[in-house]
Design a protein around this motif. Structure first.
Motif, short mmCIF file in Angstrom:
data_model
loop_
_atom_site.label_atom_id
_atom_site.label_comp_id
_atom_site.label_asym_id
_atom_site.label_seq_id
_atom_site.Cartn_x
_atom_site.Cartn_y
_atom_site.Cartn_z
N SER A 36 0.83 -1.20 0.00
CA SER A 36 0.00 0.00 0.00
C SER A 36 0.87 1.25 0.00
N HIS A 40 -3.38 5.10 0.56
CA HIS A 40 -4.28 3.94 0.64
C HIS A 40 -3.75 2.96 1.68
N PRO A 41 -3.69 3.34 2.95
CA PRO A 41 -3.02 2.50 3.96
C PRO A 41 -3.64 1.12 4.17
N ASP A 42 -4.91 0.94 3.84
CA ASP A 42 -5.56 -0.37 4.04
C ASP A 42 -5.54 -1.25 2.80
N LYS A 44 -4.27 -3.72 -0.18
CA LYS A 44 -3.33 -4.82 -0.37
C LYS A 44 -3.75 -5.58 -1.61
N GLN A 59 -7.71 -5.37 -2.68
CA GLN A 59 -8.78 -5.07 -1.73
C GLN A 59 -8.34 -3.90 -0.87
N GLY A 60 -9.29 -3.29 -0.18
CA GLY A 60 -8.99 -2.14 0.66
C GLY A 60 -8.82 -0.85 -0.12
#
Length: 139
Positions: A36, A40-42, A44, A59-60
């Motif tokens: 990431s 967009h830290p979440d 993957k 996703q995320g």
């Protein structure tokens, strides 16, 4: 003496299996874990790349958004090319999941240093001025 010969045959067989399986694995491409970005830290994802195809799962990401996939070099000067077929894009679902699959004209390994997935906040995959990094990985 017989035991020594049996052990030798088992070792030769295991080495043969190792070479055959590594050959099959090399022919099936590489799986790359995408990291990431701070924006967009979440996020993957993974990308499976071989000489004829790219398949990516993520996703995320931002829900119901437009993303594109690029091969990039940062040195000696920044350059990029779309990964696959124009417009190199996918849309995420309402949960922020997305996938992309496209044919390639040869392997990117050795030609490009990284893969990047970028968000197009205005939903226009041709807008190169307002892209926001989402996922990346070295090749």
């Amino acid at each position: 003496m017989k035991t020594h010969r049996v052990v030798q045959m088992i070792l030769i067989g295991m080495i043969g299996i190792l070479f055959i399986s590594s050959g099959w694995a090399a022919g099936s491409g590489r799986t790359i874990v995408l990291e990431s970005t701070p924006e967009h830290p979440d996020a993957k994802g993974t990308a499976m790349i071989d000489k004829s195809r790219i398949s990516l799962q993520a996703q995320g990401l931002k829900p119901e958004a437009v993303y594109t996939v690029w091969f990039v070099n940062m040195t000696p000067k920044k350059s990029e090319t779309g990964a696959g077929t124009a417009p190199y894009m996918f849309r995420t679902d309402k949960s922020g999941n997305g996938s992309y699959s496209a044919p390639l004209n040869g392997e990117p390994f050795g030609r490009w240093s990284m893969i990047m997935v970028v968000l197009h906040p205005n939903h226009d995959p041709k807008d190169m001025k307002h892209m926001v990094g989402a996922l990346k990985a070295p090749l």
